[in-house]
Each structure stands twice: as C-alpha cells, then as structure tokens.
Write an enzyme that holds these catalytic residues in place. Structure first.
Site, short mmCIF file in Angstrom:
data_model
loop_
_atom_site.label_atom_id
_atom_site.label_comp_id
_atom_site.label_asym_id
_atom_site.label_seq_id
_atom_site.Cartn_x
_atom_site.Cartn_y
_atom_site.Cartn_z
N LYS A 60 0.81 -1.23 0.00
CA LYS A 60 0.00 0.00 0.00
C LYS A 60 0.84 1.27 0.00
O LYS A 60 0.37 2.33 -0.41
CB LYS A 60 -0.97 0.00 1.19
CG LYS A 60 -2.06 -1.05 1.02
CD LYS A 60 -3.29 -0.79 1.84
CE LYS A 60 -4.39 -1.76 1.44
NZ LYS A 60 -5.58 -1.65 2.22
N LYS A 108 -5.90 -10.48 -6.84
CA LYS A 108 -7.16 -10.58 -6.08
C LYS A 108 -8.09 -9.42 -6.46
O LYS A 108 -7.63 -8.35 -6.87
CB LYS A 108 -6.88 -10.58 -4.57
CG LYS A 108 -6.48 -9.26 -3.97
CD LYS A 108 -6.63 -9.26 -2.44
CE LYS A 108 -6.50 -7.82 -1.92
NZ LYS A 108 -6.89 -7.63 -0.55
N LYS A 123 -10.58 -3.40 -3.75
CA LYS A 123 -11.20 -2.10 -3.98
C LYS A 123 -10.17 -1.07 -4.42
O LYS A 123 -10.49 -0.17 -5.18
CB LYS A 123 -12.00 -1.63 -2.76
CG LYS A 123 -11.21 -1.47 -1.49
CD LYS A 123 -12.13 -1.18 -0.32
CE LYS A 123 -12.14 -2.33 0.63
NZ LYS A 123 -12.54 -2.20 1.95
N1 AQP Z 1 -10.45 -10.75 -3.21
C1 AQP Z 1 -10.72 -11.22 -2.00
N2 AQP Z 1 -10.95 -12.54 -1.81
C2 AQP Z 1 -11.24 -13.04 -0.57
N3 AQP Z 1 -11.34 -12.25 0.53
C3 AQP Z 1 -11.13 -10.92 0.39
N4 AQP Z 1 -11.14 -9.89 1.27
C4 AQP Z 1 -10.85 -8.75 0.61
N5 AQP Z 1 -10.64 -9.00 -0.68
C5 AQP Z 1 -10.80 -10.34 -0.86
C6 AQP Z 1 -11.47 -10.03 2.68
O1 AQP Z 1 -12.53 -9.13 2.98
C7 AQP Z 1 -12.43 -8.75 4.35
C8 AQP Z 1 -12.62 -7.28 4.51
O2 AQP Z 1 -11.63 -6.60 3.77
P1 AQP Z 1 -11.25 -5.13 4.18
O3 AQP Z 1 -12.26 -4.18 3.71
O4 AQP Z 1 -10.96 -5.08 5.60
O5 AQP Z 1 -9.93 -4.79 3.51
P2 AQP Z 1 -9.08 -5.33 2.44
O6 AQP Z 1 -8.56 -6.69 2.68
O7 AQP Z 1 -8.07 -4.28 2.40
O8 AQP Z 1 -10.06 -5.33 1.14
P3 AQP Z 1 -9.58 -4.97 -0.27
O9 AQP Z 1 -10.66 -4.89 -1.24
O10 AQP Z 1 -8.48 -5.87 -0.64
O11 AQP Z 1 -9.07 -3.50 -0.07
P4 AQP Z 1 -7.73 -2.90 -0.51
O12 AQP Z 1 -7.75 -2.91 -1.99
O13 AQP Z 1 -7.78 -1.53 0.07
O14 AQP Z 1 -6.64 -3.75 0.04
C9 AQP Z 1 -11.06 -9.23 4.84
O15 AQP Z 1 -11.23 -10.37 5.64
C10 AQP Z 1 -10.33 -9.58 3.58
O16 AQP Z 1 -9.41 -10.64 3.78
#
Ligand code: AQP
Length: 347
Positions: A121, A204, A207
């Site tokens: 990040k 993956k 967002k």
């Molecule tokens: N692609 C994915 N497949 C399976 N699990 C996923 N999670 C996120 N993306 C996937 C799981 O969703 C939960 C909540 O996620 P979060 O909002 O806390 O943050 P994150 O992991 O940062 O989600 P993103 O979309 O991947 O955001 P960015 O792009 O900002 O990093 C968690 O349990 C996560 O594992």
C-alpha cells in the site's frame, strides 16, 4: 490484583471490514462476510466496521460517515443478525486504540516492516508519504482481535500475515507478563480465500487495485454486474475445468458460481462438459443477479432508517465494550499501570 476474566460460555468469533468503499465487493462477501453469517450460529459473534483503519489513508469525513453506516447495513443484508452478533464501530470502543499502544510497544520495528500489506500500500506514493497509522495498522488489528479473546477470525487469505503477527504478539505478552490472551486461529476457507479480479485473474479482487470492470460491487445495479461477468477474462482453450495455475479466469468463475449457487465445483465441471465459456458466463451472470438483487434491496431498505442502524450500532458497541474493558483492565494491570479507582475516590 483483579481476577482474570472468566472464559466466555461459547467460544467467540470476531472480524472486521473497512468502510473504505461505497459497496462491499464480491471478494469481501465470498471471502469473509459469508463466513461471518455462518459462524454466528455456533459462536458468540463480534463484527465491527474498521473506521479507525479507514483513516490510515486520506478519507473524506462525510463520505467515511456514510460508508460506515452503509457497511453496517450491508452486514445485516448479508445475513449477520444484530440480535445474535454485536455489530459495532471500532471508534466507539476506545479500548481498541488503548490496547494497540501496548502492543506497539511489544512489536519490533523490523517485524512491523515485514508486513507485506504496508509494503504494497505504501509502494505507490513511496514509504515516506505513507502515514505512521498505515505502518502501525497491524498492531491495531491485533488489538481489535485480542480484546475479544476469540477462537476464530474469519478473513480472506490477504490477512493471514497479520493474523500471524497477532498470534506472535499474544504469545509474547503472555510470556512476558502472564497468560492473558487466547491465541486466535485464522478461519480461512481454502476454496474462497482469494476471489480474483475478473479482468486480471492473477490478482485478487480489490477495492484499491482492481479496475472498474474487474470488480463486482454488490450495490451496483445488478444488470451492470451481470455485464461484467459476461465480459470476464477467460483463458485460451475451451475446456471448463478448475485449474488455478493453467486457467485462473475460468477457475475464478467456477469458485464464484459454486459459492453463490451452493453447488460443488466438481458438479459444475460435469454440467459444463462440452459446453463453452459463454454458457458458463451467461449462467453465472443470472446466478449473480438472483443473489445481489435481494441483497441490494435489503441494504437500501435498511439505509432508509438511519436511526435504527445507529441503535443497532449503539447496542453492539455496548456489548463489545463490556468484553473489551475487562480485557484491557487485565492488560493494564499486568503491564504495571496503577489503577485509576483509588486516585479518583481520594479526590
Ligand atoms: N479478493 C478477495 N478474496 C477473498 N477475501 C477478500 N477480502 C478482501 N478482498 C478479498 C477479505 O474481505 C475482508 C474485509 O476486507 P477489508 O475491507 O478489511 O480490507 P481489504 O482486505 O483491504 O479489502 P480490499 O478490497 O483488498 O481493499 P484494498 O484494496 O484496500 O486492500 C477481509 O477479511 C479480507 O481478507
């Protein structure tokens, strides 16, 4: 010296989600939130909206507030029952930040530096531009978890490293002071641990990194999501077979199909023998529409009554604070902080 809190009657389960988008994406739902709804049956559930994590990167205050309520509504629409589960905002339970400080003091700088999510990040703007909050995010996450002494933490694969740090910190604290924390176990379902981007299935669904056509936003108009499925990247060849290395695109579609329709991958492979990618994508688009339509309707209905949502969050934070305050009292005692009580009564 205060008594240790008694173990809970039912083992606990805890997880969180960041309010950093206008909608949950399909990866959040299939990878994590779906398991939350399932686990609430047999465990004492605590699920929170990680609004404090959300400000580790710049966030517009008005948008953050809206997204926090939207996240709560989506959790309920996804089947998390506010009667059973404590659904709360992280910022409503100050013990999260208080325990995070203690854990930061137990974490080595080099250890924190090894966290790959920080590396990923901060890579874009350079480490110097990243906030200290982004760097210490895993210690706040460890506090989020350890306060509730849960058995399981249902998350996607991307959170495994943070869970390992959480266990290390719990062990270190228990060893240095006195056994205080239960070692939480990650609850990561192998089949759905990583939902992939529809356009770049080597990555993956995310967002922050996915392109608009690579991510399914659950609150988007269902017809838009169906279109994205129909134009998902597949692979060369024609066979519909689960093989993540050779066929990541098709395997991802099969994983999503299996999760939403409740059918095994083997069964789907059999059904689609001799049929083309177009058939698979068309059918999955229909399955997705059937799934997201009621989810979206229910979320919008819940958002129409913000007072009720706030009441649910208030109730959740009270239940969470009752547990968190007991754990923090144990921790403060064990690290040697003088309790406040006698000082206050002497005033
Ligand atoms: N692609 C994915 N497949 C399976 N699990 C996923 N999670 C996120 N993306 C996937 C799981 O969703 C939960 C909540 O996620 P979060 O909002 O806390 O943050 P994150 O992991 O940062 O989600 P993103 O979309 O991947 O955001 P960015 O792009 O900002 O990093 C968690 O349990 C996560 O594992």
């Amino acid at each position: 010296m205060p008594e240790s809190s008694p173990p809970p009657a039912r083992p606990r389960v805890l997880s969180g989600i960041q309010p950093t988008a206008d909608s949950f994406h399909l990866g959040n739902y299939i990878g994590a939130v779906r398991q939350w709804a399932a686990l609430q049956e047999d465990f004492e559930p605590f699920f929170f909206i990680a609004d404090m994590h959300a400000i580790t990167v710049e966030a517009d205050p008005k948008v953050l507030r809206e997204r926090s309520r939207k996240s709560a509504a989506q959790l309920i629409a996804a089947g998390v029952d506010p009667q059973r589960a404590a659904i709360f905002l992280q910022s409503h339970v100050p013990e999260h930040a208080q325990l995070a400080w203690v854990l930061m003091c137990l974490t080595g700088f080099g250890e924190a530096r090894r966290m790959t999510q920080f590396k990923d990040k901060s890579a874009k703007g350079g480490e110097g531009a990243a906030s200290v909050g982004l760097f210490t995010y895993p210690m706040l996450m460890a506090a989020d978890i350890l306060l509730y002494r849960p058995q399981y933490v249902p998350v996607g694969e991307d959170q495994r490293q943070h869970l390992e740090l959480t266990r290390d910190l719990a062990q270190r604290f228990n060893h240095r002071y006195k056994r205080t924390f239960r070692l939480p176990e990650p609850y990561i379902l192998k089949e759905t641990a990583k939902i992939r981007d529809l356009q770049s299935p080597d990555n993956k669904m995310s967002k922050s990194a996915s392109s608009p056509t690579g991510i399914i936003e659950m609150l988007d108009p269902p017809s838009q999501s169906a279109k994205k499925v129909r134009s998902a990247v597949t692979d060369s060849g024609t066979e519909i077979r689960f093989d993540e290395a050779a066929k990541p695109g098709v395997s991802n579609l099969l994983t999503i199909y299996s999760a939403l329709a409740g059918r095994s991958i083997e069964e789907l492979e059999k059904d689609y023998q001799g049929r083309g990618y177009g058939d698979l994508k068309g059918d999955l688009a229909d399955v997705l529409v059937d799934f997201v339509t009621p989810f979206r309707d229910r979320t919008l209905e819940l958002l129409d009554d913000p007072a009720e949502l706030d009441r649910i969050l208030e109730d959740g934070s009270e239940r969470a604070a009752a547990v968190a305050s007991r754990t923090l009292a144990d921790v403060y005692d064990r690290v040697g902080f003088v309790p406040r009580g006698p000082v206050r009564s002497a005033r």
